[in-house]
Design a protein around this motif. Sequence first.
Motif, PDB file in Angstrom:
ATOM      1  N   TYR A   1      50.572  67.869 -11.118  1.00 56.58           N
ATOM      2  CA  TYR A   1      50.006  66.324 -11.143  1.00 56.58           C
ATOM      3  C   TYR A   1      48.356  66.706 -11.561  1.00 56.58           C
ATOM      4  O   TYR A   1      47.738  67.621 -10.966  1.00 56.58           O
TER       5      TYR A   1
ATOM      6  N   VAL B   1      47.438  69.612  -8.745  1.00 55.97           N
ATOM      7  CA  VAL B   1      48.179  69.832  -7.751  1.00 55.97           C
ATOM      8  C   VAL B   1      49.721  70.188  -8.287  1.00 55.97           C
ATOM      9  O   VAL B   1      50.353  69.937  -8.878  1.00 55.97           O
TER      10      VAL B   1
ATOM     11  N   ALA C   1      53.051  70.596  -7.672  1.00 58.69           N
ATOM     12  CA  ALA C   1      54.001  70.014  -6.630  1.00 58.69           C
ATOM     13  C   ALA C   1      55.043  70.743  -6.682  1.00 58.69           C
ATOM     14  O   ALA C   1      55.811  70.757  -5.269  1.00 58.69           O
TER      15      ALA C   1
ATOM     16  N   PRO D   1      57.715  70.520   5.034  1.00 57.17           N
ATOM     17  CA  PRO D   1      56.109  69.930   5.676  1.00 57.17           C
ATOM     18  C   PRO D   1      56.005  69.128   4.653  1.00 57.17           C
ATOM     19  O   PRO D   1      56.644  69.043   3.456  1.00 57.17           O
ATOM     20  N   SER D   2      55.239  67.883   5.245  1.00 53.45           N
ATOM     21  CA  SER D   2      54.682  67.016   4.362  1.00 53.45           C
ATOM     22  C   SER D   2      54.004  67.546   3.002  1.00 53.45           C
ATOM     23  O   SER D   2      53.159  68.637   3.223  1.00 53.45           O
ATOM     24  N   GLY D   3      54.089  67.186   1.761  1.00 55.25           N
ATOM     25  CA  GLY D   3      53.460  67.708   0.751  1.00 55.25           C
ATOM     26  C   GLY D   3      54.164  68.889   0.027  1.00 55.25           C
ATOM     27  O   GLY D   3      53.573  69.519  -0.734  1.00 55.25           O
ATOM     28  N   SER D   4      55.427  69.480   0.515  1.00 49.12           N
ATOM     29  CA  SER D   4      55.915  70.472   0.008  1.00 49.12           C
ATOM     30  C   SER D   4      56.763  70.365  -1.243  1.00 49.12           C
ATOM     31  O   SER D   4      57.385  71.416  -1.774  1.00 49.12           O
ATOM     32  N   GLY D   5      56.717  69.098  -1.619  1.00 48.30           N
ATOM     33  CA  GLY D   5      57.242  68.734  -2.949  1.00 48.30           C
ATOM     34  C   GLY D   5      58.901  68.260  -2.978  1.00 48.30           C
ATOM     35  O   GLY D   5      59.414  67.857  -3.957  1.00 48.30           O
ATOM     36  N   LYS D   6      59.392  67.859  -1.698  1.00 51.55           N
ATOM     37  CA  LYS D   6      60.559  67.182  -1.646  1.00 51.55           C
ATOM     38  C   LYS D   6      60.804  65.987  -2.361  1.00 51.55           C
ATOM     39  O   LYS D   6      61.888  65.882  -3.115  1.00 51.55           O
ATOM     40  N   SER D   7      60.049  64.897  -2.296  1.00 49.25           N
ATOM     41  CA  SER D   7      60.065  63.784  -2.923  1.00 49.25           C
ATOM     42  C   SER D   7      59.812  63.674  -4.412  1.00 49.25           C
ATOM     43  O   SER D   7      60.482  63.274  -5.389  1.00 49.25           O
ATOM     44  N   THR D   8      59.056  64.874  -4.691  1.00 46.05           N
ATOM     45  CA  THR D   8      58.907  65.225  -6.164  1.00 46.05           C
ATOM     46  C   THR D   8      60.084  65.619  -6.865  1.00 46.05           C
ATOM     47  O   THR D   8      60.465  64.894  -8.035  1.00 46.05           O
TER      48      THR D   8
HETATM   49  P1  ADP Z   1      56.774  65.740   0.053  1.00 39.67           P
HETATM   50  O1  ADP Z   1      57.886  64.908  -0.403  1.00 39.67           O
HETATM   51  O2  ADP Z   1      57.554  67.225   0.605  1.00 39.67           O
HETATM   52  O3  ADP Z   1      56.140  65.214   1.374  1.00 39.67           O
HETATM   53  P2  ADP Z   1      55.665  65.103  -2.408  1.00 39.67           P
HETATM   54  O4  ADP Z   1      56.448  65.725  -3.429  1.00 39.67           O
HETATM   55  O5  ADP Z   1      55.367  63.910  -2.053  1.00 39.67           O
HETATM   56  O6  ADP Z   1      56.011  66.046  -0.909  1.00 39.67           O
HETATM   57  O7  ADP Z   1      54.120  65.838  -2.782  1.00 39.67           O
HETATM   58  C1  ADP Z   1      54.038  67.212  -3.241  1.00 39.67           C
HETATM   59  C2  ADP Z   1      52.633  67.326  -3.681  1.00 39.67           C
HETATM   60  O8  ADP Z   1      52.273  66.509  -4.841  1.00 39.67           O
HETATM   61  C3  ADP Z   1      51.695  66.857  -2.564  1.00 39.67           C
HETATM   62  O9  ADP Z   1      50.305  67.865  -2.710  1.00 39.67           O
HETATM   63  C4  ADP Z   1      51.374  65.324  -3.246  1.00 39.67           C
HETATM   64  O10 ADP Z   1      49.798  65.086  -2.802  1.00 39.67           O
HETATM   65  C5  ADP Z   1      51.322  65.847  -4.583  1.00 39.67           C
HETATM   66  N1  ADP Z   1      51.630  64.456  -5.435  1.00 39.67           N
HETATM   67  C6  ADP Z   1      52.748  63.669  -5.233  1.00 39.67           C
HETATM   68  N2  ADP Z   1      52.875  62.585  -5.944  1.00 39.67           N
HETATM   69  C7  ADP Z   1      51.711  62.577  -6.651  1.00 39.67           C
HETATM   70  C8  ADP Z   1      51.059  61.701  -7.460  1.00 39.67           C
HETATM   71  N3  ADP Z   1      51.642  60.687  -8.174  1.00 39.67           N
HETATM   72  N4  ADP Z   1      49.897  62.133  -8.138  1.00 39.67           N
HETATM   73  C9  ADP Z   1      49.052  63.139  -7.518  1.00 39.67           C
HETATM   74  N5  ADP Z   1      49.656  63.842  -6.764  1.00 39.67           N
HETATM   75  C10 ADP Z   1      50.860  63.907  -6.175  1.00 39.67           C
END
Ligand code: ADP
Length: 237
Positions: free
Chosen positions: A17, A24, A26, A45-52
Amino acid sequence: MSETEHTFTTRGLTKVYGSGEAAVHALRGVDLEIPKGEIVVLLGPSGSGKSTLLNIVGGLDRATDGEAFFEGQNLTAMSDRDLTRYRRDHVGFVFQFYNLMPSLTARENVELVTEIAEDPMDASEALRLVGLTERMDHFPAQMSGGEQQRVAIARAIAKKPTVLFCDEPTGALDSATGRAVLHVLNDVNAKLGATVMIVTHAAATAGMAHRVIHFADGAIRSVETNAHRLSPDEIKW
Ligand code: ADP
């Protein structure tokens, strides 16, 4: 196993991103194989890329690099139009906050999906599968959090999805209600044969999975398979 025997395979999947100093990372080159019909729990952990990862294999977002295949079809090479069709025909989403339309009943919320899906089940059948036959004509505000989440699951399964993505599906629920929701996800997997991918902070949920993927810092740290899966009733909350 070949790519078509997996729901998903990814090779070097990368997501950045932003750019320059603000970039970032991800996902840092994720190689993954998800066999058909499994329940897969993603922990980390939060921010580790799971949702991405979920958003990319769910066709909601695009990778920066690498490839992702759904049943052998290359999602990363699809046009926006084909990706929309893929989502519409194959993918159900369940989020932590239920995203129901407050002015529509449970049945009408599910019908929003069954009206546009190719070969859906009846809205009433989907609501029966999640145990809400008695509540079909209630509005979201007349239902508990667990009931609203079950409406959201009914909406997601009514199209008979190949894959059901759940992002923190029990995050807002107490233990008894959360267990009821996990039972529904178990049933969707067992009865409809859907591959179910669950992102969660609740590590105990991993006990009911066929496969557990541990994420850290945009990469897979380890993958385990459960020889003995727990029932949601056996999970410590
Ligand atoms: P998780 O689901 O494990 O909490 P995410 O996949 O949400 O992690 O996020 C992974 C990283 O990507 C984090 O550092 C988050 O801040 C960043 N991130 C996620 N979505 C966006 C976005 N739309 N723009 C910028 N950074 C993003």
